[in-house]
Design a protein around this motif. Structure first.
Motif, PDB file in Angstrom:
ATOM      1  N   ASP A 228      -9.863  10.881   6.855  1.00  0.00           N
ATOM      2  CA  ASP A 228     -10.903  11.088   5.849  1.00  0.00           C
ATOM      3  C   ASP A 228     -11.079   9.800   5.051  1.00  0.00           C
ATOM      4  O   ASP A 228     -10.431   8.782   5.323  1.00  0.00           O
ATOM      5  CB  ASP A 228     -10.578  12.269   4.936  1.00  0.00           C
ATOM      6  N   GLU A 229     -11.957   9.867   4.079  1.00  0.00           N
ATOM      7  CA  GLU A 229     -12.266   8.674   3.289  1.00  0.00           C
ATOM      8  C   GLU A 229     -11.041   8.124   2.582  1.00  0.00           C
ATOM      9  O   GLU A 229     -10.800   6.913   2.557  1.00  0.00           O
ATOM     10  CB  GLU A 229     -13.374   9.027   2.287  1.00  0.00           C
ATOM     11  N   ALA A 230     -10.222   9.008   2.008  1.00  0.00           N
ATOM     12  CA  ALA A 230      -9.045   8.564   1.267  1.00  0.00           C
ATOM     13  C   ALA A 230      -8.019   7.898   2.178  1.00  0.00           C
ATOM     14  O   ALA A 230      -7.411   6.888   1.819  1.00  0.00           O
ATOM     15  CB  ALA A 230      -8.412   9.752   0.548  1.00  0.00           C
ATOM     16  N   SER A 231      -7.821   8.448   3.374  1.00  0.00           N
ATOM     17  CA  SER A 231      -6.826   7.875   4.291  1.00  0.00           C
ATOM     18  C   SER A 231      -7.265   6.505   4.802  1.00  0.00           C
ATOM     19  O   SER A 231      -6.430   5.627   5.028  1.00  0.00           O
ATOM     20  CB  SER A 231      -6.574   8.824   5.462  1.00  0.00           C
ATOM     21  N   LEU A 232      -8.560   6.300   4.968  1.00  0.00           N
ATOM     22  CA  LEU A 232      -9.047   5.023   5.470  1.00  0.00           C
ATOM     23  C   LEU A 232      -8.903   3.903   4.440  1.00  0.00           C
ATOM     24  O   LEU A 232      -8.672   2.744   4.797  1.00  0.00           O
ATOM     25  CB  LEU A 232     -10.515   5.142   5.890  1.00  0.00           C
ATOM     26  N   ARG A 233      -9.041   4.230   3.163  1.00  0.00           N
ATOM     27  CA  ARG A 233      -8.981   3.179   2.149  1.00  0.00           C
ATOM     28  C   ARG A 233      -7.596   3.038   1.528  1.00  0.00           C
ATOM     29  O   ARG A 233      -7.362   2.092   0.748  1.00  0.00           O
ATOM     30  CB  ARG A 233     -10.009   3.427   1.053  1.00  0.00           C
ATOM     31  N   ALA A 234      -6.661   3.911   1.864  1.00  0.00           N
ATOM     32  CA  ALA A 234      -5.349   3.894   1.203  1.00  0.00           C
ATOM     33  C   ALA A 234      -4.618   2.571   1.417  1.00  0.00           C
ATOM     34  O   ALA A 234      -4.146   1.944   0.457  1.00  0.00           O
ATOM     35  CB  ALA A 234      -4.499   5.057   1.712  1.00  0.00           C
ATOM     36  N   ALA A 235      -4.506   2.120   2.662  1.00  0.00           N
ATOM     37  CA  ALA A 235      -3.749   0.893   2.949  1.00  0.00           C
ATOM     38  C   ALA A 235      -4.401  -0.359   2.344  1.00  0.00           C
ATOM     39  O   ALA A 235      -3.724  -1.148   1.670  1.00  0.00           O
ATOM     40  CB  ALA A 235      -3.562   0.741   4.453  1.00  0.00           C
ATOM     41  N   PRO A 236      -5.701  -0.595   2.554  1.00  0.00           N
ATOM     42  CA  PRO A 236      -6.282  -1.799   1.942  1.00  0.00           C
ATOM     43  C   PRO A 236      -6.242  -1.777   0.423  1.00  0.00           C
ATOM     44  O   PRO A 236      -6.057  -2.817  -0.207  1.00  0.00           O
ATOM     45  CB  PRO A 236      -7.722  -1.807   2.469  1.00  0.00           C
ATOM     46  N   GLU A 237      -6.370  -0.602  -0.193  1.00  0.00           N
ATOM     47  CA  GLU A 237      -6.307  -0.554  -1.650  1.00  0.00           C
ATOM     48  C   GLU A 237      -4.901  -0.835  -2.152  1.00  0.00           C
ATOM     49  O   GLU A 237      -4.719  -1.497  -3.177  1.00  0.00           O
ATOM     50  CB  GLU A 237      -6.804   0.796  -2.175  1.00  0.00           C
ATOM     51  N   ARG A 238      -3.868  -0.359  -1.435  1.00  0.00           N
ATOM     52  CA  ARG A 238      -2.499  -0.692  -1.818  1.00  0.00           C
ATOM     53  C   ARG A 238      -2.285  -2.201  -1.737  1.00  0.00           C
ATOM     54  O   ARG A 238      -1.643  -2.802  -2.603  1.00  0.00           O
ATOM     55  CB  ARG A 238      -1.493   0.032  -0.925  1.00  0.00           C
ATOM     56  N   ALA A 239      -2.818  -2.812  -0.685  1.00  0.00           N
ATOM     57  CA  ALA A 239      -2.688  -4.261  -0.524  1.00  0.00           C
ATOM     58  C   ALA A 239      -3.417  -5.004  -1.643  1.00  0.00           C
ATOM     59  O   ALA A 239      -2.912  -5.996  -2.176  1.00  0.00           O
ATOM     60  CB  ALA A 239      -3.224  -4.683   0.837  1.00  0.00           C
ATOM     61  N   LEU A 240      -4.610  -4.534  -2.015  1.00  0.00           N
ATOM     62  CA  LEU A 240      -5.371  -5.175  -3.090  1.00  0.00           C
ATOM     63  C   LEU A 240      -4.638  -5.058  -4.429  1.00  0.00           C
ATOM     64  O   LEU A 240      -4.544  -6.041  -5.182  1.00  0.00           O
ATOM     65  CB  LEU A 240      -6.763  -4.546  -3.197  1.00  0.00           C
ATOM     66  N   ARG A 241      -4.123  -3.887  -4.726  1.00  0.00           N
ATOM     67  CA  ARG A 241      -3.390  -3.701  -5.981  1.00  0.00           C
ATOM     68  C   ARG A 241      -2.163  -4.601  -6.025  1.00  0.00           C
ATOM     69  O   ARG A 241      -1.928  -5.305  -7.008  1.00  0.00           O
ATOM     70  CB  ARG A 241      -2.950  -2.243  -6.128  1.00  0.00           C
ATOM     71  N   ALA A 242      -1.383  -4.564  -4.956  1.00  0.00           N
ATOM     72  CA  ALA A 242      -0.143  -5.341  -4.926  1.00  0.00           C
ATOM     73  C   ALA A 242      -0.426  -6.836  -5.048  1.00  0.00           C
ATOM     74  O   ALA A 242       0.277  -7.554  -5.766  1.00  0.00           O
ATOM     75  CB  ALA A 242       0.624  -5.049  -3.638  1.00  0.00           C
ATOM     76  N   THR A 243      -1.461  -7.311  -4.362  1.00  0.00           N
ATOM     77  CA  THR A 243      -1.788  -8.738  -4.417  1.00  0.00           C
ATOM     78  C   THR A 243      -2.265  -9.135  -5.801  1.00  0.00           C
ATOM     79  O   THR A 243      -1.902 -10.203  -6.316  1.00  0.00           O
ATOM     80  CB  THR A 243      -2.859  -9.089  -3.371  1.00  0.00           C
ATOM     81  N   ALA A 244      -3.085  -8.297  -6.426  1.00  0.00           N
ATOM     82  CA  ALA A 244      -3.560  -8.598  -7.781  1.00  0.00           C
ATOM     83  C   ALA A 244      -2.392  -8.705  -8.753  1.00  0.00           C
ATOM     84  O   ALA A 244      -2.321  -9.650  -9.560  1.00  0.00           O
ATOM     85  CB  ALA A 244      -4.542  -7.526  -8.240  1.00  0.00           C
ATOM     86  N   TYR A 245      -1.459  -7.769  -8.687  1.00  0.00           N
ATOM     87  CA  TYR A 245      -0.306  -7.809  -9.581  1.00  0.00           C
ATOM     88  C   TYR A 245       0.595  -8.994  -9.251  1.00  0.00           C
ATOM     89  O   TYR A 245       1.103  -9.669 -10.146  1.00  0.00           O
ATOM     90  CB  TYR A 245       0.486  -6.506  -9.486  1.00  0.00           C
ATOM     91  N   ALA A 246       0.794  -9.255  -7.972  1.00  0.00           N
ATOM     92  CA  ALA A 246       1.678 -10.346  -7.558  1.00  0.00           C
ATOM     93  C   ALA A 246       1.143 -11.698  -8.016  1.00  0.00           C
ATOM     94  O   ALA A 246       1.894 -12.530  -8.550  1.00  0.00           O
ATOM     95  CB  ALA A 246       1.848 -10.332  -6.038  1.00  0.00           C
ATOM     96  N   LEU A 247      -0.156 -11.949  -7.816  1.00  0.00           N
ATOM     97  CA  LEU A 247      -0.732 -13.220  -8.219  1.00  0.00           C
ATOM     98  C   LEU A 247      -0.704 -13.390  -9.730  1.00  0.00           C
ATOM     99  O   LEU A 247      -0.474 -14.497 -10.239  1.00  0.00           O
ATOM    100  CB  LEU A 247      -2.168 -13.336  -7.702  1.00  0.00           C
ATOM    101  N   SER A 248      -0.926 -12.310 -10.457  1.00  0.00           N
ATOM    102  CA  SER A 248      -0.869 -12.378 -11.914  1.00  0.00           C
ATOM    103  C   SER A 248       0.542 -12.729 -12.389  1.00  0.00           C
ATOM    104  O   SER A 248       0.712 -13.552 -13.302  1.00  0.00           O
ATOM    105  CB  SER A 248      -1.311 -11.043 -12.525  1.00  0.00           C
ATOM    106  N   LEU A 249       1.547 -12.132 -11.772  1.00  0.00           N
ATOM    107  CA  LEU A 249       2.934 -12.433 -12.140  1.00  0.00           C
ATOM    108  C   LEU A 249       3.312 -13.858 -11.760  1.00  0.00           C
ATOM    109  O   LEU A 249       4.003 -14.552 -12.513  1.00  0.00           O
ATOM    110  CB  LEU A 249       3.878 -11.439 -11.469  1.00  0.00           C
ATOM    111  N   LEU A 250       2.859 -14.307 -10.593  1.00  0.00           N
ATOM    112  CA  LEU A 250       3.120 -15.688 -10.195  1.00  0.00           C
ATOM    113  C   LEU A 250       2.499 -16.671 -11.181  1.00  0.00           C
ATOM    114  O   LEU A 250       3.116 -17.675 -11.560  1.00  0.00           O
ATOM    115  CB  LEU A 250       2.563 -15.935  -8.789  1.00  0.00           C
ATOM    116  N   ALA A 251       1.278 -16.387 -11.592  1.00  0.00           N
ATOM    117  CA  ALA A 251       0.605 -17.263 -12.553  1.00  0.00           C
ATOM    118  C   ALA A 251       1.352 -17.287 -13.879  1.00  0.00           C
ATOM    119  O   ALA A 251       1.562 -18.352 -14.480  1.00  0.00           O
ATOM    120  CB  ALA A 251      -0.838 -16.802 -12.754  1.00  0.00           C
ATOM    121  N   LEU A 252       1.765 -16.113 -14.346  1.00  0.00           N
ATOM    122  CA  LEU A 252       2.505 -16.041 -15.606  1.00  0.00           C
ATOM    123  C   LEU A 252       3.818 -16.808 -15.498  1.00  0.00           C
ATOM    124  O   LEU A 252       4.208 -17.541 -16.416  1.00  0.00           O
ATOM    125  CB  LEU A 252       2.767 -14.584 -15.970  1.00  0.00           C
ATOM    126  N   GLY A 253       4.499 -16.646 -14.372  1.00  0.00           N
ATOM    127  CA  GLY A 253       5.759 -17.358 -14.173  1.00  0.00           C
ATOM    128  C   GLY A 253       5.574 -18.864 -14.185  1.00  0.00           C
ATOM    129  O   GLY A 253       6.393 -19.602 -14.747  1.00  0.00           O
TER     130      GLY A 253
END
Length: 260
Positions: A228-253
């Motif tokens: 369904d729609e939720a299952s198709l977007r679950a993996a890319p959205e997890r990747a987008l969230r994780a990357t956004a948080y990771a890059l923000s933490l790297l920048a802060l560091g």
């Protein structure tokens, strides 16, 4: 009346379904009031692209905190406010209720202040920064308003404008010149933006344009899983969230490491 407009007229922005599939983005809040401004800012993506400013500045031989702060403010105004306000004027993709006049006022004021900051920086560091100011003002209008038949509204222009450009500009604002390390960092930011688009484009299509999804996944042990729609977007959205948080933490560091 378009489907999003019909939902707004009815006072409803999210159709029923699991994980609120009617939300136009995973960070979008229920429409109305201050929540519209949160949604408009695209907080994870704005932080993502502001991290490129930090990456570009952080590889300079000497990091000037004042110049970094000014560059971050200018790009926040250009990307976080101007670009997103203009984008919302093109068909209301985020389904906010912010009046058109307010969006135009915010976009123009934010861009004017960003340009003014760039001019002050050019006077203090190098007049070459005026090229960055000019390109930034042009691309934010050409990309988000889809000028020239949308010629500048593509994945690679996105990567150049919101990936490589912030890093190069930040380095130039620190040093008054461009060296190989700045080009390499900008190239990395460009490719990160290419990856972002590869993930976010299908997610936006699912959230904003897909009426229904039907299908199933049959595993080799005979297990059947519905698609369904939720299952198709679950993996890319997890990747987008994780990357956004990771890059923000790297920048802060990096900021903490260079300024302390």
């Amino acid at each position: 009346m378009s489907e999003p407009e019909a939902r707004l007229a009815a006072g409803r922005t999210e159709p029923p379904g699991r994980d609120e599939p009617g939300r136009p983005a995973f960070y979008a809040m229920r429409s109305g009031g201050w929540r519209d401004w949160w949604t408009l800012l695209h907080p994870p993506y704005t932080a993502w692209h502001l991290s490129y400013v930090v990456f570009g500045a952080a590889v300079a031989p000497v990091l000037d905190g004042g110049r970094l702060a000014a560059t971050l403010v200018a790009f926040f105004l250009g990307v976080g406010l101007t670009a997103h306000a203009l984008d919302e004027l093109q068909g209301r993709p985020l389904r906010t209720r912010i009046p058109n006049g307010v969006l135009w006022a915010v976009a123009i004021a934010a861009l004017a202040i960003a340009v003014a900051l760039g001019i002050v920086g050019a006077a203090r560091v190098t007049w070459w920064l005026l090229l960055c100011v000019g390109f930034g003002a042009f691309i934010v209008l050409a990309y988000n308003l889809e000028l020239f038949g949308g010629r500048f509204h593509g994945d690679w222009w996105f990567a150049v404008a919101w990936g490589a450009f912030p890093a190069i500009t930040a380095y130039l604002a620190q040093t008054g010149t461009i060296r190989v390390e700045a080009v390499l960092v900008a190239g990395g930011c460009l490719l990160l933006s290419v990856a972002q688009r590869a993930l976010s484009t299908p997610v936006r299509r699912l959230r904003r344009r897909t009426a229904a999804v039907a299908g199933q996944l049959v595993l080799d042990d005979g297990t059947v899983e519905p698609i369904d729609e939720a299952s198709l977007r679950a993996a890319p959205e997890r990747a987008l969230r994780a990357t956004a948080y990771a890059l923000s933490l790297l920048a802060l560091g990096l900021v903490v490491a260079r300024l302390t």
